[in-house]
Scaffold this motif. Sequence first.
Motif, PDB file in Angstrom:
ATOM      1  N   UNK A  62     -24.429  72.689  10.495  1.00 26.06           N
ATOM      2  CA  UNK A  62     -25.290  73.294   9.490  1.00 26.06           C
ATOM      3  C   UNK A  62     -24.372  74.022   8.529  1.00 26.06           C
ATOM      4  N   UNK A  63     -24.694  74.038   7.271  1.00 25.93           N
ATOM      5  CA  UNK A  63     -23.967  74.841   6.293  1.00 25.93           C
ATOM      6  C   UNK A  63     -24.977  75.691   5.545  1.00 25.93           C
ATOM      7  N   UNK A  64     -24.487  76.762   4.946  1.00 22.52           N
ATOM      8  CA  UNK A  64     -25.364  77.708   4.255  1.00 22.52           C
ATOM      9  C   UNK A  64     -24.797  78.008   2.884  1.00 22.52           C
ATOM     10  N   UNK A  65     -25.677  78.072   1.907  1.00 22.80           N
ATOM     11  CA  UNK A  65     -25.253  78.322   0.529  1.00 22.80           C
ATOM     12  C   UNK A  65     -26.314  79.151  -0.171  1.00 22.80           C
ATOM     13  N   UNK A  66     -25.894  79.783  -1.249  1.00 24.82           N
ATOM     14  CA  UNK A  66     -26.824  80.497  -2.112  1.00 24.82           C
ATOM     15  C   UNK A  66     -26.929  79.718  -3.413  1.00 24.82           C
ATOM     16  N   UNK A  67     -28.149  79.451  -3.826  1.00 25.11           N
ATOM     17  CA  UNK A  67     -28.397  78.772  -5.092  1.00 25.11           C
ATOM     18  C   UNK A  67     -29.133  79.738  -6.012  1.00 25.11           C
ATOM     19  N   UNK A  68     -29.298  79.350  -7.256  1.00 28.46           N
ATOM     20  CA  UNK A  68     -30.047  80.211  -8.180  1.00 28.46           C
ATOM     21  C   UNK A  68     -31.496  80.377  -7.731  1.00 28.46           C
ATOM     22  N   UNK A  69     -31.980  79.451  -6.887  1.00 26.12           N
ATOM     23  CA  UNK A  69     -33.355  79.537  -6.384  1.00 26.12           C
ATOM     24  C   UNK A  69     -33.442  80.271  -5.050  1.00 26.12           C
ATOM     25  N   UNK A  70     -32.298  80.623  -4.451  1.00 29.40           N
ATOM     26  CA  UNK A  70     -32.310  81.355  -3.182  1.00 29.40           C
ATOM     27  C   UNK A  70     -31.366  80.751  -2.165  1.00 29.40           C
ATOM     28  N   UNK A  71     -31.364  81.339  -0.969  1.00 27.50           N
ATOM     29  CA  UNK A  71     -30.496  80.873   0.113  1.00 27.50           C
ATOM     30  C   UNK A  71     -31.017  79.556   0.666  1.00 27.50           C
ATOM     31  N   UNK A  72     -30.076  78.745   1.175  1.00 23.77           N
ATOM     32  CA  UNK A  72     -30.409  77.395   1.591  1.00 23.77           C
ATOM     33  C   UNK A  72     -29.579  76.999   2.802  1.00 23.77           C
ATOM     34  N   UNK A  73     -30.215  76.376   3.798  1.00 24.59           N
ATOM     35  CA  UNK A  73     -29.516  75.775   4.930  1.00 24.59           C
ATOM     36  C   UNK A  73     -29.421  74.276   4.651  1.00 24.59           C
ATOM     37  N   UNK A  74     -28.223  73.738   4.798  1.00 23.24           N
ATOM     38  CA  UNK A  74     -27.986  72.323   4.512  1.00 23.24           C
ATOM     39  C   UNK A  74     -27.326  71.638   5.693  1.00 23.24           C
ATOM     40  N   UNK A  75     -27.790  70.463   6.026  1.00 24.50           N
ATOM     41  CA  UNK A  75     -27.064  69.598   6.943  1.00 24.50           C
ATOM     42  C   UNK A  75     -26.614  68.409   6.102  1.00 24.50           C
ATOM     43  N   UNK A  76     -25.313  68.301   5.910  1.00 25.97           N
ATOM     44  CA  UNK A  76     -24.733  67.244   5.088  1.00 25.97           C
ATOM     45  C   UNK A  76     -24.038  66.267   6.029  1.00 25.97           C
ATOM     46  N   UNK A  77     -24.660  65.124   6.270  1.00 26.37           N
ATOM     47  CA  UNK A  77     -24.162  64.161   7.243  1.00 26.37           C
ATOM     48  C   UNK A  77     -23.605  62.941   6.527  1.00 26.37           C
ATOM     49  N   UNK A  78     -22.333  62.678   6.757  1.00 29.11           N
ATOM     50  CA  UNK A  78     -21.743  61.484   6.138  1.00 29.11           C
ATOM     51  C   UNK A  78     -21.303  60.505   7.215  1.00 29.11           C
ATOM     52  N   UNK A  79     -21.117  59.272   6.808  1.00 25.94           N
ATOM     53  CA  UNK A  79     -20.571  58.262   7.705  1.00 25.94           C
ATOM     54  C   UNK A  79     -21.382  58.059   8.968  1.00 25.94           C
ATOM     55  N   UNK A  80     -20.659  57.794  10.033  1.00 25.15           N
ATOM     56  CA  UNK A  80     -21.290  57.499  11.322  1.00 25.15           C
ATOM     57  C   UNK A  80     -21.374  58.718  12.225  1.00 25.15           C
ATOM     58  N   UNK A  81     -21.338  59.899  11.658  1.00 22.43           N
ATOM     59  CA  UNK A  81     -21.419  61.114  12.460  1.00 22.43           C
ATOM     60  C   UNK A  81     -22.853  61.362  12.891  1.00 22.43           C
ATOM     61  N   UNK A  82     -23.007  61.918  14.078  1.00 20.43           N
ATOM     62  CA  UNK A  82     -24.325  62.314  14.559  1.00 20.43           C
ATOM     63  C   UNK A  82     -25.026  61.226  15.345  1.00 20.43           C
ATOM     64  N   UNK A  83     -25.785  61.671  16.324  1.00 21.39           N
ATOM     65  CA  UNK A  83     -26.568  60.771  17.169  1.00 21.39           C
ATOM     66  C   UNK A  83     -27.738  60.184  16.369  1.00 21.39           C
ATOM     67  N   UNK A  84     -28.279  59.053  16.827  1.00 16.07           N
ATOM     68  CA  UNK A  84     -29.395  58.437  16.110  1.00 16.07           C
ATOM     69  C   UNK A  84     -30.613  59.350  15.927  1.00 16.07           C
TER      70      UNK A  84
END
Length: 86
Positions: A51-73
């Motif tokens: 999980x990653x966390x960021x602040x945007x102009x609209x507020x705080x945000x939790x992001x899961x940025x999944x690339x490639x073959x990472x992560x279970x189905x």
Amino acid sequence: MCAVGALASHLVERGVRRLLVAGGETSGAVTTALGIRAVLVGDEADPGVPWTYATTKAGDLALMLKSGNFGAPDLFTRALSTTGKE
């Protein structure tokens, strides 16, 4: 701006505070559209997928940025039942 980035911006402007994004280029498009230049890396939901966390102009945000073959189905299904703040 690409369609997925525009959609993410639209959702965040309307109060969505957790996004799950698949694909490296798609993740880049979403973070660019949201104006995110840095994130705080949190706990891993699966090996290589934190999980990653960021602040945007609209507020705080939790992001899961999944690339490639990472992560279970079933990663996104499991992630939807968490807060992103384990």
